[in-house]
Scaffold this active site. Structure first.
Site, PDB file in Angstrom:
ATOM      1  N   ASP A   1       0.534  -1.117  -0.188  1.00 59.64           N
ATOM      2  CA  ASP A   1       0.042   0.455  -0.164  1.00 59.64           C
ATOM      3  C   ASP A   1       0.707   1.237   0.137  1.00 59.64           C
ATOM      4  O   ASP A   1      -0.011   2.366   0.378  1.00 59.64           O
ATOM      5  CB  ASP A   1      -0.737  -0.130   1.034  1.00 59.64           C
TER       6      ASP A   1
ATOM      7  N   GLN B   1       2.190  -6.133  -2.960  1.00 59.57           N
ATOM      8  CA  GLN B   1       2.792  -6.102  -2.161  1.00 59.57           C
ATOM      9  C   GLN B   1       3.509  -5.254  -1.537  1.00 59.57           C
ATOM     10  O   GLN B   1       3.789  -4.169  -2.483  1.00 59.57           O
ATOM     11  CB  GLN B   1       3.081  -7.955  -1.751  1.00 59.57           C
TER      12      GLN B   1
ATOM     13  N   LYS C   1       1.779   2.140  -5.356  1.00 63.31           N
ATOM     14  CA  LYS C   1       2.639   1.398  -6.391  1.00 63.31           C
ATOM     15  C   LYS C   1       1.664   1.621  -7.183  1.00 63.31           C
ATOM     16  O   LYS C   1       2.035   2.297  -8.860  1.00 63.31           O
ATOM     17  CB  LYS C   1       3.102  -0.328  -5.843  1.00 63.31           C
TER      18      LYS C   1
ATOM     19  N   GLY D   1      -4.401  -4.510  -3.535  1.00 65.22           N
ATOM     20  CA  GLY D   1      -5.350  -3.088  -3.791  1.00 65.22           C
ATOM     21  C   GLY D   1      -4.875  -1.716  -4.676  1.00 65.22           C
ATOM     22  O   GLY D   1      -4.337  -0.934  -3.934  1.00 65.22           O
ATOM     23  N   HIS D   2      -5.313  -1.765  -5.746  1.00 64.23           N
ATOM     24  CA  HIS D   2      -4.092  -0.581  -6.585  1.00 64.23           C
ATOM     25  C   HIS D   2      -5.010   0.827  -6.953  1.00 64.23           C
ATOM     26  O   HIS D   2      -5.651   0.207  -7.628  1.00 64.23           O
ATOM     27  CB  HIS D   2      -3.207  -1.122  -7.461  1.00 64.23           C
TER      28      HIS D   2
HETATM   29  P1  GDP Z   1      -0.759   0.530  -3.732  1.00 65.08           P
HETATM   30  O1  GDP Z   1      -1.289  -1.101  -3.500  1.00 65.08           O
HETATM   31  O2  GDP Z   1       0.311   0.356  -3.265  1.00 65.08           O
HETATM   32  O3  GDP Z   1      -0.716   0.917  -5.088  1.00 65.08           O
HETATM   33  O4  GDP Z   1      -1.114   1.752  -3.118  1.00 65.08           O
HETATM   34  P2  GDP Z   1      -3.104   1.366  -2.545  1.00 65.08           P
HETATM   35  O5  GDP Z   1      -3.186   1.864  -3.319  1.00 65.08           O
HETATM   36  O6  GDP Z   1      -3.172   0.197  -1.021  1.00 65.08           O
HETATM   37  O7  GDP Z   1      -2.437   2.430  -1.311  1.00 65.08           O
HETATM   38  C1  GDP Z   1      -2.204   3.871  -1.409  1.00 65.08           C
HETATM   39  C2  GDP Z   1      -3.862   5.322  -1.205  1.00 65.08           C
HETATM   40  O8  GDP Z   1      -3.229   6.514  -1.073  1.00 65.08           O
HETATM   41  C3  GDP Z   1      -4.697   4.766  -2.730  1.00 65.08           C
HETATM   42  O9  GDP Z   1      -5.558   5.516  -1.711  1.00 65.08           O
HETATM   43  C4  GDP Z   1      -3.824   6.317  -3.004  1.00 65.08           C
HETATM   44  O10 GDP Z   1      -5.009   6.933  -4.078  1.00 65.08           O
HETATM   45  C5  GDP Z   1      -3.458   7.425  -1.868  1.00 65.08           C
HETATM   46  N1  GDP Z   1      -2.198   7.995  -2.407  1.00 65.08           N
HETATM   47  C6  GDP Z   1      -1.396   7.718  -3.550  1.00 65.08           C
HETATM   48  N2  GDP Z   1      -0.915   8.559  -3.220  1.00 65.08           N
HETATM   49  C7  GDP Z   1      -0.895   9.708  -2.781  1.00 65.08           C
HETATM   50  C8  GDP Z   1      -0.334  10.946  -2.068  1.00 65.08           C
HETATM   51  O11 GDP Z   1       0.694  11.233  -3.021  1.00 65.08           O
HETATM   52  N3  GDP Z   1      -1.394  11.486  -1.064  1.00 65.08           N
HETATM   53  C9  GDP Z   1      -2.280  11.068  -1.413  1.00 65.08           C
HETATM   54  N4  GDP Z   1      -3.078  11.930  -0.150  1.00 65.08           N
HETATM   55  N5  GDP Z   1      -2.758  10.233  -1.271  1.00 65.08           N
HETATM   56  C10 GDP Z   1      -2.391   9.161  -2.410  1.00 65.08           C
HETATM   57  P1  IMO Z   2      -0.729  -4.126  -2.148  1.00 66.82           P
HETATM   58  O1  IMO Z   2      -0.427  -4.459  -3.471  1.00 66.82           O
HETATM   59  C1  IMO Z   2      -0.970  -4.598   2.210  1.00 66.82           C
HETATM   60  C2  IMO Z   2      -0.928  -8.982   3.713  1.00 66.82           C
HETATM   61  C3  IMO Z   2      -2.133  -8.936   4.828  1.00 66.82           C
HETATM   62  C4  IMO Z   2      -1.505 -10.210   5.627  1.00 66.82           C
HETATM   63  C5  IMO Z   2      -0.678 -10.605   5.172  1.00 66.82           C
HETATM   64  C6  IMO Z   2      -0.821 -12.417   3.797  1.00 66.82           C
HETATM   65  O2  IMO Z   2      -1.795  -3.309  -1.896  1.00 66.82           O
HETATM   66  O3  IMO Z   2       0.116  -3.424  -1.694  1.00 66.82           O
HETATM   67  P2  IMO Z   2      -2.535 -12.742   2.359  1.00 66.82           P
HETATM   68  O4  IMO Z   2      -3.483 -12.213   2.233  1.00 66.82           O
HETATM   69  O5  IMO Z   2      -1.171 -12.550   1.284  1.00 66.82           O
HETATM   70  O6  IMO Z   2      -1.939 -13.991   2.901  1.00 66.82           O
HETATM   71  O7  IMO Z   2      -1.949 -11.807   3.834  1.00 66.82           O
HETATM   72  O8  IMO Z   2      -0.101  -9.756   3.428  1.00 66.82           O
HETATM   73  N1  IMO Z   2      -0.908  -8.220   2.816  1.00 66.82           N
HETATM   74  C7  IMO Z   2      -0.773  -6.559   2.208  1.00 66.82           C
HETATM   75  N2  IMO Z   2      -0.787  -5.822   3.132  1.00 66.82           N
HETATM   76  N3  IMO Z   2      -0.908  -4.341   0.817  1.00 66.82           N
HETATM   77  C8  IMO Z   2      -1.081  -5.755   0.408  1.00 66.82           C
HETATM   78  O9  IMO Z   2      -1.017  -5.659  -0.906  1.00 66.82           O
HETATM   79  C9  IMO Z   2      -1.394  -7.362   0.617  1.00 66.82           C
HETATM   80  N4  IMO Z   2      -1.366  -7.569   0.588  1.00 66.82           N
HETATM   81  C10 IMO Z   2      -1.178  -9.125   1.318  1.00 66.82           C
HETATM   82  O10 IMO Z   2      -3.138  -7.459   5.113  1.00 66.82           O
HETATM   83  O11 IMO Z   2      -1.005  -8.795   6.695  1.00 66.82           O
HETATM   84 MG    MG Z   3      -2.429  -1.739  -1.874  1.00 68.56          MG
END
Ligand code: GDP
Ligand code: IMO
Ligand code: MG
Length: 430
Positions: free
Chosen positions: A13, A225, A16, A40-41
């Protein structure tokens, strides 16, 4: 040779998806190489926000071809549903725009049931998985009993193989966990139904991407991840079951080592984690609430996949330096700088104290972090709103000092900084 790899340097999270979306503007293929729909991206473009779980984030850029590599585990029902959701949002995914590796393994309903049963049985020591069947699907793969997408191409054989698979997992569900078995017939019918829709997408991804790279096309590898959730290099056993690190991009796509150009480590300006496991710089109370947000904003720290509140803390440079090493990062992409606006002081963990000893490198990687007390460096915060800043020189002095200190302590340049979730809310340092 133009293969660029995007990885998360923390516990996932990091943001990416938003940088993959941005970088995808300059590539031909965007390829997911690990994990499954535990990811979840989030990508925000204008009025639209996309939450991608399996389909690579780069497909929001209309000229790209999305690829799902052999290192990914695919839940066919989830994939088909995601394709439908994207179509409703105006992104039309056909077999021309998405290719799936024949060697990717399938997540079945039996894997989901087993993930749930195992987590329940772990009780207090649960990992806090996303319950998407990830661990059990990779377990089937490693124990050489998995189902692969290529198996869907011969329906008669597939039907039988699914039934054998469900019966095998049923043994575990009933004997080890005392939960209801699944009906092999029903699971088999469901997966065979999906097979007819999935089959046209199946291809030899290694051949496709290698051929593209050799003819001068650009490929962006998208990790799911983060480094600290890596099965081999993360905070084991509180990890996922795949390799989100840069090496995983090569094995997860079937590519040789010589193609790689940039290895980009996406790093949140502070640390977050969802699920159990060690977190040395974790904060509680008011400070934590300020970093996490209340859930009102879409970017507040609540899981994209599960909605769980994320644990939060200050940036940990010991762990970042470790991530730089195990990925061979060439650069950092820093996200969420805007969230640090308004703090009087900001802290960076530069080392740990263990008993009388001070260390800045972990003796055995990050598995056991118990007893490691963070040593912090204090930096001045800033009050200015940075969300509309697009040039380095327009960032507040203290924000620049924070970033320069990260570069100094990590010896890796920060090339991209995001100041909001929107595609264009980025400061690029050239
Ligand atoms: P990922 O799994 O690495 O792709 O990240 P996620 O999408 O799960 O979580 C990142 C969250 O931060 C999402 O809700 C993005 O829209 C948000 N986000 C990303 N970059 C920024 C930023 O620079 N500022 C803010 N406020 N939100 C951001
Ligand atoms: P993105 O791609 C954050 C965490 C779960 C748990 C551990 C193992 O959005 O960055 P699993 O279901 O993979 O066996 O769970 O990994 N986890 C993540 N945490 N972002 C993710 O993906 C994750 N995918 C798995 O919360 O701690
Ligand atoms: Mg994510």
């Amino acid at each position: 040779m133009p293969l660029d790899i995007v990885v998360g340097t923390q516990w996932g999270d990091e943001g990416k998806g938003r940088f993959v979306d941005l970088l995808a503007a300059q590539v031909d293929y965007v390829a997911r190489f690990n994990g499954g729909d535990n990811a979840g991206h989030t990508v925000s473009v204008g009025q639209q926000t996309f939450k991608l779980h399996l389909v690579p984030s780069g497909v929001i850029q209309p000229h790209t071809i999305g690829v799902i590599g052999n290192g990914v585990v695919v839940n066919p029902a989830v994939l088909l549903n995601e394709i439908e959701i994207l179509a409703d949002a105006g992104i039309h995914i056909s077999p021309k725009r998405l290719r799936l590796s024949h060697a990717a393994h399938i997540i079945s309903p039996a894997h989901l049931a087993l993930d749930q049963a195992q987590e329940t049985a772990r009780g207090k020591t649960k990992i806090g998985t996303t319950l998407r069947g990830i661990g059990p699907a990779y377990t089937s793969k490693v124990s050489r009993q998995g189902l692969r997408l290529v198996d869907m191409l011969d329906l008669d054989k597939f039907k039988h193989a699914v039934q054998v698979h469900v019966k095998e997992i049923n043994q575990q569900l009933t004997n080890l966990y005392q939960v209801e078995p699944l009906n092999p017939q029903i699971v088999s019918e469901e997966l065979c139904h999906h097979a007819s829709q999935i089959s046209p997408y199946i291809a030899d991804i290694s051949a496709l991407l290698s051929g593209a790279l050799l003819s001068g096309r650009r490929v962006l590898a998208e990790g799911a991840q983060g480094t600290l959730l890596d099965l081999d290099h993360g905070t084991y056993p509180f990890v996922t079951s795949s390799n989100p690190t840069a090496g995983g991009a090569l094995t997860g796509l079937g590519l040789g080592v010589g193609f790689t150009e940039r290895v980009i480590g996406v790093t949140k300006s502070f640390q977050t984690r969802v699920g159990s496991g060690p977190f040395p710089t974790e904060l509680e109370g008011n400070l934590a609430q300020r970093l996490r947000g209340t859930g009102e904003n879409p970017w507040d720290e609540f899981g994209t996949t599960t909605g769980r509140p994320r644990r939060v803390g200050w940036l940990d440079l010991v762990l970042l330096r470790y991530a730089i090493r195990v990925n061979g990062l060439t650069e950092l992409a820093l996200t969420k700088l805007d969230i640090l606006t308004g703090f009087d002081q900001i802290y960076i963990c530069t080392g740990y104290r263990i008993g009388e000893q001070l260390i800045n490198e972990l003796p055995y990687g990050p598995s056991d972090l118990s007893g490691f007390e963070p040593i912090y460096e204090e930096l001045s915060g800033w009050q200015e709103d940075v969300r509309s800043v697009r040039r380095w020189e327009d960032l507040p002095l203290s924000a620049r000092a924070y970033i320069l200190r990260i570069e100094e302590l990590s010896s890796v340049p920060v090339r991209l900084i995001s100041v909001g979730p929107e595609r264009e809310q980025v400061v690029e340092i050239t």
